[in-house]
Design an enzyme around this catalytic site. Structure first.
Site, PDB file in Angstrom:
ATOM      1  N   GLU A 126      32.698  32.568  28.692  1.00  0.00           N
ATOM      2  CA  GLU A 126      33.160  31.176  28.590  1.00  0.00           C
ATOM      3  C   GLU A 126      32.963  30.692  27.165  1.00  0.00           C
ATOM      4  O   GLU A 126      32.405  31.406  26.323  1.00  0.00           O
ATOM      5  CB  GLU A 126      32.407  30.285  29.580  1.00  0.00           C
ATOM      6  CG  GLU A 126      32.791  30.578  31.032  1.00  0.00           C
ATOM      7  CD  GLU A 126      32.080  29.685  32.013  1.00  0.00           C
ATOM      8  OE1 GLU A 126      32.081  28.461  31.817  1.00  0.00           O
ATOM      9  OE2 GLU A 126      31.516  30.216  32.983  1.00  0.00           O
ATOM     10  N   HIS A 240      33.219  17.362  30.112  1.00  0.00           N
ATOM     11  CA  HIS A 240      33.927  18.647  30.137  1.00  0.00           C
ATOM     12  C   HIS A 240      35.333  18.416  29.602  1.00  0.00           C
ATOM     13  O   HIS A 240      35.990  17.457  29.992  1.00  0.00           O
ATOM     14  CB  HIS A 240      33.973  19.191  31.569  1.00  0.00           C
ATOM     15  CG  HIS A 240      34.283  20.646  31.637  1.00  0.00           C
ATOM     16  ND1 HIS A 240      35.527  21.152  31.321  1.00  0.00           N
ATOM     17  CD2 HIS A 240      33.519  21.713  31.958  1.00  0.00           C
ATOM     18  CE1 HIS A 240      35.498  22.479  31.463  1.00  0.00           C
ATOM     19  NE2 HIS A 240      34.294  22.835  31.851  1.00  0.00           N
ATOM     20  N   ARG A 284      31.682  22.823  23.812  1.00  0.00           N
ATOM     21  CA  ARG A 284      32.333  21.881  24.718  1.00  0.00           C
ATOM     22  C   ARG A 284      32.522  20.494  24.111  1.00  0.00           C
ATOM     23  O   ARG A 284      33.554  19.856  24.318  1.00  0.00           O
ATOM     24  CB  ARG A 284      31.426  21.779  25.939  1.00  0.00           C
ATOM     25  CG  ARG A 284      32.121  21.479  27.183  1.00  0.00           C
ATOM     26  CD  ARG A 284      31.158  21.628  28.331  1.00  0.00           C
ATOM     27  NE  ARG A 284      31.340  22.887  29.008  1.00  0.00           N
ATOM     28  CZ  ARG A 284      30.628  23.257  30.061  1.00  0.00           C
ATOM     29  NH1 ARG A 284      29.683  22.482  30.523  1.00  0.00           N
ATOM     30  NH2 ARG A 284      30.864  24.398  30.656  1.00  0.00           N
ATOM     31  N   HIS A 338      30.517  15.348  33.006  1.00  0.00           N
ATOM     32  CA  HIS A 338      30.227  16.632  33.664  1.00  0.00           C
ATOM     33  C   HIS A 338      28.737  16.881  33.865  1.00  0.00           C
ATOM     34  O   HIS A 338      28.328  17.334  34.931  1.00  0.00           O
ATOM     35  CB  HIS A 338      30.833  17.753  32.803  1.00  0.00           C
ATOM     36  CG  HIS A 338      30.706  19.121  33.379  1.00  0.00           C
ATOM     37  ND1 HIS A 338      31.192  19.449  34.626  1.00  0.00           N
ATOM     38  CD2 HIS A 338      30.151  20.254  32.885  1.00  0.00           C
ATOM     39  CE1 HIS A 338      30.942  20.735  34.874  1.00  0.00           C
ATOM     40  NE2 HIS A 338      30.296  21.240  33.838  1.00  0.00           N
ATOM     41  N   ARG A 373      25.188  21.272  26.096  1.00  0.00           N
ATOM     42  CA  ARG A 373      24.852  22.447  26.900  1.00  0.00           C
ATOM     43  C   ARG A 373      25.910  23.551  26.797  1.00  0.00           C
ATOM     44  O   ARG A 373      27.111  23.274  26.820  1.00  0.00           O
ATOM     45  CB  ARG A 373      24.705  22.024  28.368  1.00  0.00           C
ATOM     46  CG  ARG A 373      24.391  23.171  29.308  1.00  0.00           C
ATOM     47  CD  ARG A 373      24.093  22.692  30.700  1.00  0.00           C
ATOM     48  NE  ARG A 373      25.239  22.164  31.395  1.00  0.00           N
ATOM     49  CZ  ARG A 373      26.187  22.891  31.953  1.00  0.00           C
ATOM     50  NH1 ARG A 373      26.158  24.218  31.892  1.00  0.00           N
ATOM     51  NH2 ARG A 373      27.196  22.310  32.581  1.00  0.00           N
TER      52      ARG A 373
END
Ligand code: SIN
Length: 512
Positions: A126, A240, A284, A338, A373
């Site tokens: 990811e 997100h 992100r 998120h 994160r």
């Protein structure tokens, strides 16, 4: 029952547990499992009535392992956090990751992680991961972990799971936490415990668009804050970048981009390489702000899934698209709340600043995530810290001290009171404490939120309705976010402070 100096009624009638856990996601289940393994009798309270009331059940991408290289995962976590993650906390995570996954998820729960044709695990990748190291089941990993975990703890002889039950207040005396008052009939029910572990999850209900379940109202953080526990990093609310842009948003996992899907703007251009050297796989927070900028400049952003075998490889996400009537292989996306990177400050065993109070999972601030994160580390953090806290929590006897006696003198709330105040709270958070924050707007948000909390407090003195407590908790958490955002004047990770220069050049990067 007794009357204290301040006139608050208290009681010592109640039930007892060795270890009391509040919350039934991966962190709460892991804490229950490890406390029970140590011989404790565990009571697990949860507001949930079904698995998908917990955020864990909504987790898509997967759970990271180190795949034998803890240093590399550590580097990626720290880089994604803009250099702000606590290296000691990250060491705790990476040093315990593979054992925890193997022990609990593979050996105990037999989670059927996807495998390749050779029968070996099919690790995926990811955003901001430098290697394929994420275990997954389709892109519906949370469901495939949580459901067997809930069955396992429910069947365990030392664990009682009590559903549809909310903790309303912590019971405290002289800096030590002795349990909670739950919302069981008639007006609150004291439960005493040798240790209390909060695993209440995130704060999605504070925002209009979130990838969390509807009752993620930050209960544990609010209860801990009101009891005087240290709370940290609340400005770091992670959005997100790729949730469905329409009504009833759902997550389009970063695993899709990890395997080749790309973002395109309203002009059909692939824009991420202009914003970051890692392109579509940038951290992100960077991608979320870029998506928002391109949406404003070109009308929309889509996730182009043509490079994938989308239907075959991601059936759960494909089904969600069909359910919303989304046709074709370009899915409109927009950022969406998120994950909260901050929360109740804890050490490497989940111990808070209050004696015998622990916090694990999203409500805890371990230091692993810093200001942003890394993907697929939340299930892992919940698992590792849940196991460590459950293990540490055993061995102290419960003590029945005076508990707050909640009053329900006037049970009826004005019609729609909580719903209307929640709408105001969400509007405030969306407008002023979203992806980008302006210092004047944060100040405006604080005054709206302070007024709102005052109105809620006036009702809560004489009522114990769960929705009223959820609103109280949400307003406490919202104020903590506003305060942390106002105190941090530097843009870092998820906390982006708009400056005068931003306002005069609010455009996407120029093509050159
Ligand atoms: C995702 O699947 O994109 C979410 C994973 C995560 O939040 O860690």
């Amino acid at each position: 029952m007794t009357e204290t100096d301040t006139g608050t009624a208290t009681t010592t009638d109640g039930e007892v547990a060795d270890v009391l856990i509040v919350g039934s996601g991966i962190a709460g289940c892991a804490a229950a499992l490890s406390a029970a393994r140590e011989g404790a009798d565990v009571l697990l309270l949860t507001k949930a009535t079904k698995p998908d009331d917990a955020s864990t059940d909504w987790a898509q991408g997967g759970i990271s392992t180190t795949r034998g290289d803890p240093e590399s995962l550590k580097t990626d976590i720290i880089d994604a956090s803009d250099g702000t993650a606590d290296p000691d906390a990250v060491d705790t995570l990476v040093e315990n990751a593979d054992d925890a996954v193997e022990d609990v998820l593979v050996d105990t729960l037999a989670v059927a992680f996807d495998e390749g044709e050779d029968g070996a695990f099919d690790y995926t990748r990811e955003a901001a991961h430098s290697a394929s190291r994420i275990l997954h089941v389709d892109a519906a990993t949370g469901t495939h972990i949580l459901r067997p975990f809930l069955n396992y703890v429910a069947d365990h002889e030392r664990i009682e799971v009590r559903q549809d039950t909310a903790a309303l207040e912590l019971i405290t005396a002289e800096g030590r936490v002795h349990g909670v008052v739950s919302d069981e009939a008639p007006t609150g029910h004291p439960i005493y415990a040798g240790a209390t572990i909060l695993a209440t999850g995130g704060i999605g209900a504070l925002y209009g668009r979130s990838t969390n379940p509807a009752d993620a109202t930050g209960d544990g953080i609010a209860m801990a804050a009101l009891a005087g526990a240290e709370i940290e990093d609340m400005e770091f609310v992670q959005f997100h970048p790729t949730a469905y842009a329409g009504a009833d948003p759902f997550l389009l996992s970063e695993a899709l981009r990890g395997e080749g899907a790309v973002l395109r703007n309203g002009d059909g251009e692939q824009f991420m390489p202009e914003y970051h050297p890692q392109g579509d796989l940038a951290p992100r927070d960077v991608v979320a702000r870029a998506v928002e900028t391109e949406r404003e400049a070109t009308g929309e952003v889509v996730l182009d899934v043509r490079p994938l075998e989308f239907e075959a490889e991601y059936p759960a996400i494909a089904e969600k698209c069909r359910d919303r009537g989304i046709e074709g292989d370009e899915i409109p996306v927009a950022p969406c709340e998120h994950f909260l990177c901050g929360g109740i400050a804890v050490d490497d065993r989940g111990r808070t600043s209050l004696d015998r109070l622990y916090a694990v999972g999203e409500c805890a601030r371990t230091g692993v995530h810093g200001a942003n994160r890394l993907a697929s580390t939340s299930l892992l953090e919940g698992l590792v810290w849940g196991l460590r806290a459950g293990d540490d929590a055993v061995g102290v006897d419960p003590e029945a001290v005076a508990a707050p006696e909640l009053l329900n003198r006037d049970p009826a709330l004005p019609d729609r009171f909580a719903a209307e105040k929640f709408t105001r709270l969400r509007r405030t958070m969306d407008e002023y404490l979203g992806l980008e924050r302006d210092p004047d707007e944060i100040a405006r948000a604080s005054s709206v939120l302070r007024r709102l909390k005052g109105e809620v407090d006036a009702y809560i003195r004489t009522r114990t309705a769960r929705d009223l407590y959820e609103l109280r908790n949400a307003s406490v958490v919202a104020l903590l976010i506003a305060r942390a955002a106002s105190e941090n004047t530097d843009s870092v990770g998820c906390h982006y402070v708009v400056t005068d220069a931003d306002e005069s050049t609010a455009e996407p990067p120029a093509d050159d």
